[in-house]
Design an enzyme around this catalytic site. Structure first.
Site, mmCIF file in Angstrom:
data_model
loop_
_atom_site.group_PDB
_atom_site.id
_atom_site.type_symbol
_atom_site.label_atom_id
_atom_site.label_comp_id
_atom_site.label_asym_id
_atom_site.label_seq_id
_atom_site.Cartn_x
_atom_site.Cartn_y
_atom_site.Cartn_z
ATOM 1 N N HIS A 133 0.854 -1.197 0.000
ATOM 2 C CA HIS A 133 0.000 0.000 0.000
ATOM 3 C C HIS A 133 0.888 1.245 0.000
ATOM 4 C CE1 HIS A 133 -3.954 1.997 1.470
ATOM 5 N NE2 HIS A 133 -3.090 2.972 1.259
ATOM 6 N N HIS A 154 1.256 17.511 -5.987
ATOM 7 C CA HIS A 154 0.756 17.414 -7.365
ATOM 8 C C HIS A 154 1.183 18.620 -8.210
ATOM 9 C CE1 HIS A 154 -2.603 14.348 -6.245
ATOM 10 N NE2 HIS A 154 -1.451 13.768 -6.504
ATOM 11 N N ARG A 188 -3.414 11.462 -13.799
ATOM 12 C CA ARG A 188 -3.815 12.871 -13.843
ATOM 13 C C ARG A 188 -3.579 13.460 -15.218
ATOM 14 N NH1 ARG A 188 -0.334 16.080 -10.853
ATOM 15 N NH2 ARG A 188 0.668 14.187 -10.079
ATOM 16 N N ASP A 234 -9.711 8.304 -7.628
ATOM 17 C CA ASP A 234 -9.882 9.300 -6.565
ATOM 18 C C ASP A 234 -11.386 9.506 -6.385
ATOM 19 O OD1 ASP A 234 -10.091 11.534 -4.942
ATOM 20 O OD2 ASP A 234 -8.362 12.549 -5.846
ATOM 21 N N GLU A 278 -11.991 4.688 6.781
ATOM 22 C CA GLU A 278 -10.801 5.430 7.207
ATOM 23 C C GLU A 278 -11.201 6.492 8.239
ATOM 24 O OE1 GLU A 278 -8.696 6.945 3.781
ATOM 25 O OE2 GLU A 278 -6.934 7.455 4.981
HETATM 26 C C1 6MZ Z 1 -6.911 8.143 1.126
HETATM 27 C C2 6MZ Z 1 -4.954 8.678 0.081
HETATM 28 C C3 6MZ Z 1 -4.250 8.614 1.301
HETATM 29 O O1 6MZ Z 1 -2.379 8.949 -6.469
HETATM 30 O O2 6MZ Z 1 -1.238 11.143 -6.769
HETATM 31 N N1 6MZ Z 1 -4.069 9.008 -0.866
HETATM 32 N N2 6MZ Z 1 -6.269 8.434 0.005
HETATM 33 N N3 6MZ Z 1 -6.318 8.074 2.334
HETATM 34 C C4 6MZ Z 1 -4.995 8.322 2.476
HETATM 35 N N4 6MZ Z 1 -4.476 8.313 3.721
HETATM 36 C C5 6MZ Z 1 -3.586 9.300 4.225
HETATM 37 N N5 6MZ Z 1 -2.956 8.855 1.053
HETATM 38 C C6 6MZ Z 1 -2.861 9.092 -0.287
HETATM 39 O O3 6MZ Z 1 -0.920 9.835 -4.645
HETATM 40 C C7 6MZ Z 1 -1.569 10.781 -3.815
HETATM 41 C C8 6MZ Z 1 -3.045 10.448 -3.722
HETATM 42 O O4 6MZ Z 1 -3.230 9.193 -3.037
HETATM 43 C C9 6MZ Z 1 -4.422 9.217 -2.277
HETATM 44 C C10 6MZ Z 1 -5.056 10.586 -2.484
HETATM 45 O O5 6MZ Z 1 -6.001 10.500 -3.534
HETATM 46 C C11 6MZ Z 1 -3.861 11.430 -2.896
HETATM 47 O O6 6MZ Z 1 -4.230 12.560 -3.661
HETATM 48 P P1 6MZ Z 1 -1.119 9.750 -6.231
HETATM 49 O O7 6MZ Z 1 0.101 9.037 -6.696
#
Ligand code: 6MZ
Length: 360
Positions: free
Chosen positions: A32, A82, A117, A156, A219
């Site tokens: 994860h 981002h 994205r 997302d 969560e």
């Molecule tokens: C939910 C999370 C997260 O996808 O741009 N992300 N979603 N709960 C969490 N707990 C802290 N941590 C990360 O990586 C960043 C994205 O991963 C998800 C969110 O959508 C975040 O924008 P990527 O590689």
């Protein structure tokens, strides 16, 4: 002992051990890890140098030792990252750095996940985004980095049903065209935004076309209804599941569903403590599921944002819950059966045995 005290004492234990040893020998499987949440300090520096006009400092992209943020604030951090990662070149560098860093920490099998994205300003498309991550995985392989990497395309939740369905189609295309590098679909994003009910058709379609499903569930406390619904699919793994059990406002019925399907949980201690959904390491739901003998896999979630790595998470779990080296070894070994790469499992079991120290 407060969560913060615990945290500091674990940190110092971790640092003193790490100074003398190579990476921990039990933390070999990471299941994860969000790509943009895993960007290290040194990679952030390179990105900042590429985009000085953004005026971004490292304090805006990471939550350091002893600091806490609300989950909402954590999601603001992802928005900053981002901004820094918005071209194909950035994605390639970030993905390669992240893969190499996990390998340097001793991880032998990594499942990365990321949300494709589109960036109008730079011309990056969602398809090129995924292609670039795949390219990074291939380049690391060709360069001999000692790690197997698989990819989960992330949905997302804030982007709604239509985008979720498009993302599933993209994931399916890549699952078919990458010879098994894309193995699944992740549902993530701010848990306070949107409802899983709207995403059910997309998730069901993903499951039907052979993508493995890892869903962030419960969560935050208000997600019990959604979790009831999503657990019926059922997912192949659960991200966090912090509020599933009755003691924290979940329910026996949710726990029963998870147990009926023996659905593994991906548990991220530091992320939950720093994001304040869990009050301290000792209060983490890891113990609830571990004592039940339920498949539970320790993971980092966002190693860059939460300033951790997988060996630190294993050390923290061992010291917090008083687990022996052999317990940790077994935990790491059991993670192999939870991976989304059944074709690799036998090979990974063999590798784990070769790496097993003769300490116990
Ligand atoms: C939910 C999370 C997260 O996808 O741009 N992300 N979603 N709960 C969490 N707990 C802290 N941590 C990360 O990586 C960043 C994205 O991963 C998800 C969110 O959508 C975040 O924008 P990527 O590689």
């Amino acid at each position: 002992v407060s969560g913060i005290d615990l945290h500091f004492s674990h940190q110092s234990t971790f640092i003193s051990r790490r100074q003398n040893t190579s990476p921990s020998w039990w933390s070999h499987g990471e299941l994860h890890a969000h790509l943009n949440g895993s960007v290290s300090f040194s990679t952030i520096e390179k990105l900042v140098a590429r985009k000085p006009h953004l005026n971004i400092e490292h304090g805006m992209t990471a939550i350091r030792s002893g600091q806490r943020r609300t989950l909402d604030e954590c999601f603001q951090v992802f928005k900053v990252i981002h901004q820094l990662v918005d071209t194909e070149e950035d994605i390639l560098m970030v993905a390669k750095d992240v893969i190499r860093e996990f390998a340097a920490d001793g991880v032998k099998y990594l499942e990365l996940r990321s949300t494709p994205r589109k960036e109008k300003t730079t011309g990056m498309t969602k398809r090129r985004y995924v292609e670039t991550v795949i390219e990074a995985i291939r380049q690391c392989k060709n360069e001999g980095v000692d790690i197997e990497v698989r990819f989960l395309v992330a949905v997302d939740r804030r982007n709604g049903a239509e985008v979720a369905m498009e993302t599933v189609k993209l994931a399916e295309d890549f699952m078919l065209s990458t010879g098994g590098l894309v193995v699944g679909l992740d549902l993530s994003g701010d848990p306070m935004v949107g409802h899983g009910r709207d995403l059910l058709p997309a998730l069901q379609k993903a499951k039907n076309c052979g993508l493995k499903l890892s869903l962030h569930l419960s969560e935050v406390p208000s997600q019990a209804d959604e979790s009831e619904l999503l657990l019926n699919i059922p997912p192949d793994r659960i991200g966090h599941g912090t509020f599933l059990h009755p003691e924290v406002g979940g329910s026996q019925s949710l726990v029963d569903k998870v147990r009926k399907h023996n659905t593994p949980l991906e548990l991220c201690l530091t992320s939950n403590v720093k994001g304040q959904t869990v009050s301290s390491y000792s209060q983490h739901h890891f113990l609830y599921w571990y004592q039940m003998g339920h498949p539970s896999v320790l993971c980092t979630d966002d190693k860059g944002v939460f300033c951790t790595d997988l060996s630190q998470e294993y050390q923290l779990a061992a010291s917090t819950f008083n687990l022996s080296q052999e317990d940790m070894w077994t935990l790491s070994q059991k993670a192999i059966d939870c991976t989304f790469a059944p074709d690799l499992q036998q090979q990974l079991h063999q590798k784990w045995l070769e790496l097993r120290p003769t300490l116990f």
